[in-house]
Design an enzyme around this catalytic site. Structure first.
Site, mmCIF file in Angstrom:
data_model
loop_
_atom_site.group_PDB
_atom_site.id
_atom_site.type_symbol
_atom_site.label_atom_id
_atom_site.label_comp_id
_atom_site.label_asym_id
_atom_site.label_seq_id
_atom_site.Cartn_x
_atom_site.Cartn_y
_atom_site.Cartn_z
ATOM 1 N N THR A 113 -6.993 22.523 17.303
ATOM 2 C CA THR A 113 -5.903 22.502 18.282
ATOM 3 C C THR A 113 -4.882 23.525 17.831
ATOM 4 O O THR A 113 -4.628 23.668 16.629
ATOM 5 C CB THR A 113 -5.221 21.129 18.326
ATOM 6 O OG1 THR A 113 -4.710 20.834 17.026
ATOM 7 C CG2 THR A 113 -6.189 20.058 18.742
ATOM 8 N N TRP A 161 14.347 6.973 29.428
ATOM 9 C CA TRP A 161 13.830 8.314 29.190
ATOM 10 C C TRP A 161 14.074 9.224 30.389
ATOM 11 O O TRP A 161 13.940 8.818 31.545
ATOM 12 C CB TRP A 161 12.323 8.274 28.890
ATOM 13 C CG TRP A 161 11.994 7.587 27.589
ATOM 14 C CD1 TRP A 161 12.841 6.925 26.760
ATOM 15 C CD2 TRP A 161 10.702 7.509 26.991
ATOM 16 N NE1 TRP A 161 12.176 6.430 25.666
ATOM 17 C CE2 TRP A 161 10.853 6.773 25.786
ATOM 18 C CE3 TRP A 161 9.439 7.981 27.327
ATOM 19 C CZ2 TRP A 161 9.777 6.495 24.937
ATOM 20 C CZ3 TRP A 161 8.375 7.710 26.484
ATOM 21 C CH2 TRP A 161 8.551 6.977 25.292
ATOM 22 N N LYS A 194 16.088 10.834 25.406
ATOM 23 C CA LYS A 194 16.231 9.388 25.330
ATOM 24 C C LYS A 194 17.693 9.015 25.468
ATOM 25 O O LYS A 194 18.467 9.143 24.531
ATOM 26 C CB LYS A 194 15.623 8.885 24.035
ATOM 27 C CG LYS A 194 14.109 9.084 24.081
ATOM 28 C CD LYS A 194 13.417 8.823 22.776
ATOM 29 C CE LYS A 194 11.950 9.213 22.962
ATOM 30 N NZ LYS A 194 11.178 9.089 21.730
ATOM 31 N N GLU A 241 -8.700 17.014 21.548
ATOM 32 C CA GLU A 241 -8.990 15.751 20.855
ATOM 33 C C GLU A 241 -9.767 14.766 21.714
ATOM 34 O O GLU A 241 -10.184 13.705 21.248
ATOM 35 C CB GLU A 241 -7.680 15.071 20.416
ATOM 36 C CG GLU A 241 -6.926 15.802 19.320
ATOM 37 C CD GLU A 241 -5.929 16.835 19.857
ATOM 38 O OE1 GLU A 241 -6.130 17.323 20.977
ATOM 39 O OE2 GLU A 241 -4.955 17.129 19.139
#
Lengths: 543, 543
Positions: free
Chosen positions: A185, A444, A439, A330
């Protein structure tokens, strides 16, 4: 008590066996790196992959050894892929678009023993050679006639190299959990991390990937993976296409609009897959040339969010259905597609486009959940957003050499580091990266949503939103803006533009004007640098 | 070196979890045994299956225990199926159409502890009760209001039985090789033999079964399995349909043409699956009623060969595509479908029907070969026929309690006991059962082909062909004929009719006229009895 069914391990080379036996004459058409378009078949791909496996074995490559490829999508790359895994070694696709130092880091971390590369990468490899001590020899994917002069260690032309064996070879007998492939990655922070696919995970992933609402390939499909094989396990198309017996059209090194169009048109491609960037180039070419997509039925768009305008243009102007897809290296990598289920089949026009902006639904073999920071699951209401976590047999449980430590939660879910909503029909929408979400008082705020809104203002060239510490709310959004040349928008004007289009408490507490916003090598906004830049920034609301 | 992917065992209950989460409101519509048509959803099926699992566990059923079902296709049967396997027990579907003694033999051999049955089978079960010592209790798949009076041990109405638990249960954590289900083969000779499916084999089979050229279901499919769940693992539809989120329409106990039509029409079924017998009844009903199949797109025909005339009628008169399929209880059961690949897509009319008489091609996860008696592989030329052998992760490696001993060859292939050809495109055609094929001078003659030809003679009601010992050729074919009432065909006339339509050396050496040909309970010709009957028969050519 166990069942009494046969022990038939899930091995990737069984896929090319199946293709050769049951779809042996189906074509694999490639634009070669040397130039000409060349055709082969699954039967030949398998026969030559057996030679690769045999030759690698003769060269001393042992099960588990890593063999790197640095190559575009061609039939030879596909042969190499199956030949490597078929002798028990691990195909390790290197991304030539990374910085040379990153490539060296990755090849060293993986301890690649052999390099199989396109001739176009010889200068790159020659410059890297002193930094690649583990690489014992280089196989250049070409024939004698096209073999360049090179200083590379033990360099040989692929055709000569496999020409020295007869292909009388049996695939390695392996446990299905054996490593088959590897892909790193890129990661915006820290070193690249290696994902190690097993034979089992690749086979299961391909079975799931060919379900009707994922790729859904069949023997009549003509699939062109524009996404390179070095990008996130090639979106598993090197497995799904031969498993389904689909014709493969490989674009080789040419990704410009005209070249992609030529392959789509000439070989009557029915389905293609790639990142938005290549589709921008294709659509621009179609626009300027006035050409039409006569055969293409479906374009699978992933890698980054598919812009609404792109979906609209493909569907309404060219009659090509867009499948918005999402995944991760992944995840082998397919995580979701935005297939239309009966519950939403009535949607049309803008409502349908709204839906198609979502990354879509999980197939069998992928379990999703969204949680708050404490790991508690949050509802699938299409509004509440949380950390997106995934579980399944083709999802990483850790990185190579345990880089990054434990990456699973207590229930075995992998944290995608994305923030998402999921609606009542299971449609997931990525709203942010978890490190970028703001946050505010336990709630959020999506930085991406604010950015998308801000760039809609006629004077804004680029916008980035970061969270800045706030004594009462923990964090509040700061909007960082680059104005268009010659424009001098003021704060009040931009805020007024945003007002009413988002919840009141999402409104940025301040706007900072800058000359430029920092970017990564691949063009993404580098928010770590931006946060660094605004460290200690005091919001007017903080008083 | 192993891959680093998650440990996510392939467990059957993950399929109903997936359906409940991602296709929760999709309907399962059943004609109940009590009469009314009832509707439920995958979410409810799962919730109630959890209660079944919880209640079985509370009743002392342990992982590996066999729980029998004797039931038609309904939502309740599906709940029971998932509930049984979800607590770690083994669903054992009993076929109510077998002779009662066979049912008793099978239930005893399997040592079924619990019986879950439709109320219509109470008289059968009461008569069998003294012969079923292992069965501790009977759950009747009904509610209190419809509960019949019965002498069955510990009998209880299903709704009351699951009503006593709250469904707060976690599926059993199991190794994926654990037994999940069991189904006995009827077998024309010897005792029935048990096939023991694992969680892994069922999940893999369903993944392969949903590939585009097998069942290829998706969330828009409306699938009606007319094939009962007790027939060869229900053709895996209890797994493939929820995995794909297909709507399920369950016909319950009524298989007559009018009832099947009612369900097909009312619930807009798009795909259905069953044996030729039920389609004969449906087509007869359509013929006499003048009804049309407005929604049905595809009928999957298996269990025995689909007659050419049936394919023609479905396709040409009703616009419904026929998928000829083949499989075995031992194969979970799907072994092939006759999907049209690009190589044969140009065929039309009679040529297409010729192709569709073949049983078709193997999916990924099924490997086929044809061999001579010595086990040597023979060519895929569409002409040479040999013993058909199969290998794969959802194919039996042995029978329960090792009945029948070793059933795999040296390469791990299971002998289907069918004789088949495979053509150059991989299309397989069953030509005979291996014990019925006539072996003449080292060459094989298909008894079925000769029978099909002989019944074409206007005076022949039924025909059977057996091999009879011959001093020179080992065996030669004897044609056994039942004449139509009032007809008295002679040998020469029938032989003349056959001449020129088959190879000369295939011609029967003699014809014997009989009043009747012996049959099995399921209507197949009992060739063992027939061979017994003609033991010592001396062919005129033997002199």
């Amino acid at each position: 008590m166990n069942g009494l069914m046969q022990d038939w391990p899930l091995l990737c080379h069984r896929i090319i066996d199946h293709a050769a036996i049951n779809h042996g004459n189906r074509k694999v058409i490639s634009r070669s790196v040397e130039g000409p378009i060349v055709e082969t078949t699954y039967a030949e791909i398998r026969a030559r992959a057996l030679k690769v496996a045999q030759r690698l074995t003769r060269d001393g490559v042992r099960p588990g050894d890593r063999v790197a490829t640095l190559a575009w999508n061609t039939g030879r790359h596909l042969e190499a892929w199956y030949g490597i895994l078929g002798c028990g070694a691990v195909y390790h696709t290197l991304n030539p678009r990374l910085y040379p130092e990153q490539i060296a880091y990755i090849a060293n971390h993986a301890e690649d023993r052999v390099m199989m590369a396109d001739i176009s990468f010889v200068p790159l490899l020659e410059s890297l050679a002193p930094k690649l001590p583990t690489v014992e020899r280089t196989i250049l994917l070409t024939d004698k006639a096209n073999m360049p002069k090179t200083s590379l260690k033990n360099a040989v032309a692929y055709e000569e190299w496999i020409g020295e064996v007869d292909g009388d070879f049996r695939w390695a007998g392996l446990d299905e959990n054996s490593a088959a492939g590897m892909c790193y990655t890129s990661g915006t922070t820290g070193n690249p991390k290696g994902v190690l696919y097993s034979h089992r995970s690749n086979v299961l992933h391909a079975l799931g990937g060919n379900s009707a609402e994922m790729l859904g390939l069949n023997s009549h499909s003509v699939m062109m993976p524009v996404v390179p094989m070095f990008h996130a396990n090639g979106w598993s198309i090197p497995f799904t296409a031969p498993m389904a017996g689909a014709t493969l059209v490989m674009p080789g090194p040419k990704m410009d609009g005209a070249s992609i169009f030529e392959m789509l048109d000439r070989y009557q491609v029915t389905a293609t897959a790639g990142v938005p960037t290549v589709w921008f180039m294709l659509l621009a070419y179609l626009e300027e040339s006035g050409k039409k997509l006569e055969h293409l039925e479906r374009v699978i768009v992933g890698g980054s969010a598919c812009p609404r305008a792109m979906t609209k243009t493909f569907q309404e102007k060219y009659g090509v259905e867009v499948s918005h897809a999402w995944g991760m290296t992944e995840m082998s990598p397919l995580g979701s597609t935005c297939a239309i289920t009966p519950e939403v089949a009535h949607l049309s026009g803008d409502e349908r486009l709204d839906l198609q902006e979502k990354q879509g639904r999980a197939p069998f073999l992928v379990e999703m959940k969204i949680t708050d920071d404490a790991g508690k699951e949050i509802p699938w209401d299409g509004k509440t957003f949380g950390r997106l976590k995934v579980r399944g047999p083709a999802i990483a449980r850790s990185y190579y050499k345990a880089e990054g430590g434990n990456v699973l939660d207590d229930e075995g879910y992998f944290d995608t580091n994305d923030v998402a909503t999921i609606d009542e029909h299971g449609y997931m929408r990525i709203t942010d990266r978890s490190k970028d979400v703001i946050k505010s008082g336990g709630e959020w705020i999506s930085s991406i949503d604010l950015e998308n809104l801000a760039v809609g203002h006629p004077s804004v060239a680029e916008a980035a939103v970061i969270g800045v510490p706030h004594p009462k709310w923990d964090e509040r959004p700061l909007l960082v803006v680059v104005a268009k040349p010659g424009q001098q928008p003021d704060k009040a004007e931009i805020l007024k533009f945003m007002e009413g289009k988002i919840a009141k408490w999402w409104m940025p507490d301040d706007i900072a004007f800058v000359k430029e916003i920092p970017h990564t090598a691949t063009g993404k906004i580098q928010k770590t640098t931006l946060r660094e830049q605004f460290r200690g920034y005091r919001l007017p609301t903080a008083d």
